[in-house]
Design an enzyme around this catalytic site. Sequence first.
Site, PDB file in Angstrom:
ATOM      1  N   SER A 170       5.311  -3.369 -10.041  1.00 33.04           N
ATOM      2  CA  SER A 170       5.131  -4.709 -10.620  1.00 33.04           C
ATOM      3  C   SER A 170       5.629  -4.726 -12.064  1.00 33.04           C
ATOM      4  O   SER A 170       5.642  -3.688 -12.733  1.00 33.04           O
ATOM      5  CB  SER A 170       3.640  -5.066 -10.625  1.00 33.04           C
ATOM      6  OG  SER A 170       3.416  -6.247 -11.375  1.00 33.04           O
TER       7      SER A 170
ATOM      8  N   TYR B 107      -5.348  -2.893 -12.377  1.00 32.86           N
ATOM      9  CA  TYR B 107      -4.165  -3.147 -11.538  1.00 32.86           C
ATOM     10  C   TYR B 107      -2.884  -2.669 -12.227  1.00 32.86           C
ATOM     11  O   TYR B 107      -2.073  -1.945 -11.641  1.00 32.86           O
ATOM     12  CB  TYR B 107      -4.077  -4.643 -11.236  1.00 32.86           C
ATOM     13  CG  TYR B 107      -2.823  -5.068 -10.505  1.00 32.86           C
ATOM     14  CD1 TYR B 107      -2.706  -4.914  -9.124  1.00 32.86           C
ATOM     15  CD2 TYR B 107      -1.746  -5.643 -11.190  1.00 32.86           C
ATOM     16  CE1 TYR B 107      -1.556  -5.321  -8.453  1.00 32.86           C
ATOM     17  CE2 TYR B 107      -0.599  -6.047 -10.528  1.00 32.86           C
ATOM     18  CZ  TYR B 107      -0.507  -5.885  -9.155  1.00 32.86           C
ATOM     19  OH  TYR B 107       0.637  -6.277  -8.496  1.00 32.86           O
TER      20      TYR B 107
HETATM   21  P1  NAD Z   1      -0.171 -10.353  -0.207  1.00 32.66           P
HETATM   22  O1  NAD Z   1      -1.595 -10.707  -0.364  1.00 32.66           O
HETATM   23  O2  NAD Z   1       0.627 -11.208   0.682  1.00 32.66           O
HETATM   24  O3  NAD Z   1      -0.018  -8.861   0.296  1.00 32.66           O
HETATM   25  C1  NAD Z   1      -0.874  -7.825  -0.071  1.00 32.66           C
HETATM   26  C2  NAD Z   1      -1.317  -7.157   1.196  1.00 32.66           C
HETATM   27  O4  NAD Z   1      -1.986  -5.938   0.872  1.00 32.66           O
HETATM   28  C3  NAD Z   1      -2.307  -7.949   2.019  1.00 32.66           C
HETATM   29  O5  NAD Z   1      -1.661  -8.816   2.912  1.00 32.66           O
HETATM   30  C4  NAD Z   1      -3.073  -6.854   2.747  1.00 32.66           C
HETATM   31  O6  NAD Z   1      -2.588  -6.718   4.071  1.00 32.66           O
HETATM   32  C5  NAD Z   1      -2.740  -5.594   1.988  1.00 32.66           C
HETATM   33  N1  NAD Z   1      -3.965  -4.908   1.599  1.00 32.66           N
HETATM   34  C6  NAD Z   1      -4.724  -5.119   0.504  1.00 32.66           C
HETATM   35  N2  NAD Z   1      -5.802  -4.312   0.528  1.00 32.66           N
HETATM   36  C7  NAD Z   1      -5.727  -3.572   1.674  1.00 32.66           C
HETATM   37  C8  NAD Z   1      -6.541  -2.582   2.271  1.00 32.66           C
HETATM   38  N3  NAD Z   1      -7.668  -2.133   1.677  1.00 32.66           N
HETATM   39  N4  NAD Z   1      -6.165  -2.077   3.469  1.00 32.66           N
HETATM   40  C9  NAD Z   1      -5.036  -2.512   4.072  1.00 32.66           C
HETATM   41  N5  NAD Z   1      -4.201  -3.439   3.540  1.00 32.66           N
HETATM   42  C10 NAD Z   1      -4.551  -3.965   2.355  1.00 32.66           C
HETATM   43  O7  NAD Z   1       0.437 -10.325  -1.672  1.00 32.66           O
HETATM   44  P2  NAD Z   1       1.858  -9.844  -2.237  1.00 32.66           P
HETATM   45  O8  NAD Z   1       1.925 -10.460  -3.570  1.00 32.66           O
HETATM   46  O9  NAD Z   1       2.936 -10.043  -1.277  1.00 32.66           O
HETATM   47  O10 NAD Z   1       1.607  -8.277  -2.472  1.00 32.66           O
HETATM   48  C11 NAD Z   1       2.463  -7.275  -1.991  1.00 32.66           C
HETATM   49  C12 NAD Z   1       2.694  -6.258  -3.080  1.00 32.66           C
HETATM   50  O11 NAD Z   1       3.419  -6.867  -4.136  1.00 32.66           O
HETATM   51  C13 NAD Z   1       1.420  -5.691  -3.706  1.00 32.66           C
HETATM   52  O12 NAD Z   1       1.584  -4.306  -3.909  1.00 32.66           O
HETATM   53  C14 NAD Z   1       1.364  -6.404  -5.042  1.00 32.66           C
HETATM   54  O13 NAD Z   1       0.669  -5.642  -6.001  1.00 32.66           O
HETATM   55  C15 NAD Z   1       2.832  -6.493  -5.353  1.00 32.66           C
HETATM   56  N6  NAD Z   1       3.188  -7.460  -6.380  1.00 32.66           N
HETATM   57  C16 NAD Z   1       2.943  -8.782  -6.202  1.00 32.66           C
HETATM   58  C17 NAD Z   1       3.279  -9.666  -7.192  1.00 32.66           C
HETATM   59  C18 NAD Z   1       3.047 -11.130  -7.053  1.00 32.66           C
HETATM   60  O14 NAD Z   1       3.199 -11.846  -8.035  1.00 32.66           O
HETATM   61  N7  NAD Z   1       2.668 -11.641  -5.886  1.00 32.66           N
HETATM   62  C19 NAD Z   1       3.886  -9.208  -8.367  1.00 32.66           C
HETATM   63  C20 NAD Z   1       4.133  -7.856  -8.522  1.00 32.66           C
HETATM   64  C21 NAD Z   1       3.766  -6.987  -7.515  1.00 32.66           C
END
Ligand code: NAD
Length: 300
Positions: A192, A205
């Site tokens: 991130s 985080y």
């Molecule tokens: P999202 O909620 O769609 O996806 C995150 C997923 O993590 C969930 O769908 C869930 O299935 C999984 N998860 C969380 N805890 C879990 C557990 N204990 N066991 C199994 N699965 C678990 O959100 P997203 O934003 O698409 O996130 C995907 C990745 O992108 C993450 O690593 C997040 O940190 C990263 N990210 C997101 C952003 C943003 O702005 N959305 C920015 C930077 C990084």
Amino acid sequence: MTTSHDQYTFQDPTTMFADIEPSAQYQEGSGLDAKLDDPADRGESTYRGTGRLAGRKALITGADSGIGAAVAIAYAREGADVVIAYLPEEEEDAQKVIALIEEAGQKGFGIAGDITDAAHCRALVAAAVDKLGGLDILVNNAGKQQHVEEFADISDDQFDETFKTNVYALFWITKAALPHLAPGSTIINTSSIQGYTPSPNLVDYATTKAAINTFSKALAQQLAPKGIRVNVVAPGPIWTPLQTAGGQPTESLPDVGSETPLGRWGQPAELAPAYVFLASPESSYVVGETLSVNGGMPTP
Ligand code: NAD
Ligand code: MG
């Protein structure tokens, strides 16, 4: 898939997705794409595959929704069979992604479970290898993000769960997957912008995301001689359920994207090509790299 444009269509990046307006919405638990009140764009109607991952076998964690779902859709359309991993409460989202993988003519499987449990992580990899008949792409994408305004209010449980989900699970899953990865395989981890420029309300985080960057750079050097490439994608603010489920203060959600030079939220669809590139042989000399997809926010 029938649209007049795809990911190769030239557009003004400042005005793309102007019709999607993130609202001040809150969801319990990890949140669902199905309940985003202005749905995110995961490339369902635009991603066009050209065989870049034909015959590959991919495991993607957190692929029921958001970025992982966009990657799963893209990988399937590029010719890969895909196992998606997610939490049991996300079955509704997961089934939709599996249907899209199958619509692309590929095998799609779902495995539900909690990756904060080491035994589940090992079982997940074993089941994925069994279902796919092998493994050559691992995308460690699942993540937990809960904002807390005061450091003193970060509970021990939250600190533990954030590290277990974002760092320990990555360690457990990667370790279990390694014996199955032949030369030419790739591992892609999701970090991130928070790993570089942490927000004050995301101490736990942001720390895990810096750990993912460092973990990946170290491991990449160790695995490169074995022909396995490790790389990272570092997203900026992307409109996904995680953001509505406590990732950011609810009232800030409409404005989060305006902090980027492009002046808007990113959509999961805009992340998928980065994961396709890093999984494909096109990136054969790219090792230990972190590819930012963040709307122009500078990284140190
Ligand atoms: P999202 O909620 O769609 O996806 C995150 C997923 O993590 C969930 O769908 C869930 O299935 C999984 N998860 C969380 N805890 C879990 C557990 N204990 N066991 C199994 N699965 C678990 O959100 P997203 O934003 O698409 O996130 C995907 C990745 O992108 C993450 O690593 C997040 O940190 C990263 N990210 C997101 C952003 C943003 O702005 N959305 C920015 C930077 C990084
Ligand atoms: Mg989800």
